[in-house]
Design an enzyme around this catalytic site. Structure first.
Site, PDB file in Angstrom:
ATOM      1  N   GLU A  49     -88.567  41.219 -19.601  1.00 14.47           N
ATOM      2  CA  GLU A  49     -87.405  41.847 -18.748  1.00 14.47           C
ATOM      3  C   GLU A  49     -87.156  42.815 -18.191  1.00 14.47           C
ATOM      4  O   GLU A  49     -87.369  43.385 -18.044  1.00 14.47           O
ATOM      5  CB  GLU A  49     -86.210  40.991 -20.117  1.00 14.47           C
ATOM      6  CG  GLU A  49     -86.202  40.032 -21.127  1.00 14.47           C
ATOM      7  CD  GLU A  49     -85.206  40.018 -21.953  1.00 14.47           C
ATOM      8  OE1 GLU A  49     -84.348  41.158 -22.492  1.00 14.47           O
ATOM      9  OE2 GLU A  49     -84.954  38.848 -23.067  1.00 14.47           O
ATOM     10  N   ASP A  60     -74.960  47.857 -25.087  1.00 12.25           N
ATOM     11  CA  ASP A  60     -76.549  48.368 -25.087  1.00 12.25           C
ATOM     12  C   ASP A  60     -76.495  50.179 -25.756  1.00 12.25           C
ATOM     13  O   ASP A  60     -75.153  50.762 -26.155  1.00 12.25           O
ATOM     14  CB  ASP A  60     -76.969  48.692 -24.202  1.00 12.25           C
ATOM     15  CG  ASP A  60     -77.791  47.822 -23.137  1.00 12.25           C
ATOM     16  OD1 ASP A  60     -78.656  46.914 -23.737  1.00 12.25           O
ATOM     17  OD2 ASP A  60     -77.121  46.928 -22.178  1.00 12.25           O
ATOM     18  N   TYR A 175     -81.928  33.665 -27.014  1.00  8.63           N
ATOM     19  CA  TYR A 175     -82.041  34.376 -26.636  1.00  8.63           C
ATOM     20  C   TYR A 175     -81.027  34.799 -27.879  1.00  8.63           C
ATOM     21  O   TYR A 175     -80.449  35.242 -27.790  1.00  8.63           O
ATOM     22  CB  TYR A 175     -81.954  35.685 -26.116  1.00  8.63           C
ATOM     23  CG  TYR A 175     -82.096  37.077 -25.724  1.00  8.63           C
ATOM     24  CD1 TYR A 175     -81.789  37.636 -27.505  1.00  8.63           C
ATOM     25  CD2 TYR A 175     -81.963  38.196 -25.092  1.00  8.63           C
ATOM     26  CE1 TYR A 175     -81.696  39.547 -28.147  1.00  8.63           C
ATOM     27  CE2 TYR A 175     -82.306  39.574 -24.953  1.00  8.63           C
ATOM     28  CZ  TYR A 175     -82.164  40.035 -26.498  1.00  8.63           C
ATOM     29  OH  TYR A 175     -83.017  41.494 -26.456  1.00  8.63           O
TER      30      TYR A 175
END
Length: 269
Positions: A49, A60, A175
């Site tokens: 990724e 994040d 994911y």
């Protein structure tokens, strides 16, 4: 057959999980980032990724936020990120590469142009964390029409009622964000991961990869016994942040990748 499907089929035949590694494009600079990217497959990464730097990476944690800041300070942009993919593909035609990030830079670049350029560069999949299924026509459908997989994030709060909507049109792999929070946050219990994988498998035949909070070879090995893939990002990015030189950054990331790969590859033996 896509590179992602081919890779997961190969690993399934070998009875092992994939090591999925994340780094931010252009961190800490273009040349160092490209050296890391080119070295990851030989160091044991099965899927890569590559983060598309953005000014507001809201999903994040601190490690990847700082990686975005470093990359942007080094003048990394989406054009350079696609160039990096092209240079990677000059020496590697088999390792699946997924671009991960946010919709704003893609929207600014132009969706039609981006999809065409990403396909031509050798991008295999996209993870765009701020585009829910309700916005599939904005990017998911054009990407898949061009042969680029669109990978969905699912979370502990994605219940059985919501999951079919989230997974509709997904491809490549799923994911699973194992903790509620940002990247690099604390890790989930094994019982939780086992239950989550079983629940996702009831809704999809796609490989299930687990991420968020996996930092050590031992932890990666434990998750690799339960899931189809193990995603590690913040721990690798931390090696760049703590490096005293660009050479040390490259070796730090690749050394940790080798250790993680050994854990994942030996997990089911």
């Amino acid at each position: 057959m896509s590179r992602l499907q081919t890779r997961f089929d190969e690993l399934n035949q070998q009875n092992r999980a994939a090591l999925v590694t994340f780094v931010t494009a252009g961190d800490p600079d273009y040349a160092t980032s490209l050296a890391i990217l080119k070295g990851l497959p030989e160091a044991g990464a099965d899927v890569i990724e590559l983060g598309m730097p953005f000014t507001d990476p809201m999903a994040d944690g601190p490690a990847i936020q700082l990686a975005n800041i470093r990359a942007l300070a080094a003048r990394q942009n989406l054009t350079k990120t696609l160039q990096m993919v092209r240079e990677f593909r000059e020496g590697n035609q088999t390792t699946p590469l997924v671009l991960m990030g946010y919709f704003n830079p893609i929207h600014k670049y132009g969706v039609e142009r981006f999809v065409a350029d990403a396909r031509d560069a050798g991008v295999d999949g996209l993870i765009v964390v701020d585009l829910p299924p309700e916005h599939n026509p904005d990017l998911c459908h054009p990407a898949q029409a061009a042969g680029i997989d669109f990978i969905r994030l699912t979370t502990p709060t994605s219940d059985d009622k919501r999951l079919p909507t989230v997974l509709e049109g997904s491809s490549g792999f799923v994911y699973y964000v194992s903790v509620a929070g940002v990247t690099g946050a604390g890790s989930a219990t094994l019982e939780h991961i086992e239950q989550a994988v079983a629940r996702l498998k009831r809704h999809t035949a796609l490989p299930v990869c687990i991420g968020f909070g996996i930092r050590t070879p031992e932890h990666a090995a434990t998750v690799a016994r339960l899931a189809d893939g193990v995603v590690v990002g913040s721990a690798l990015v931390d090696r760049i942040a703590s490096a005293g030189s660009t050479d040390e950054a490259v070796e730090g990331v690749l050394d940790l990748c080798r250790e993680l790969s050994a854990g994942v590859r030996g997990a089911r033996q």
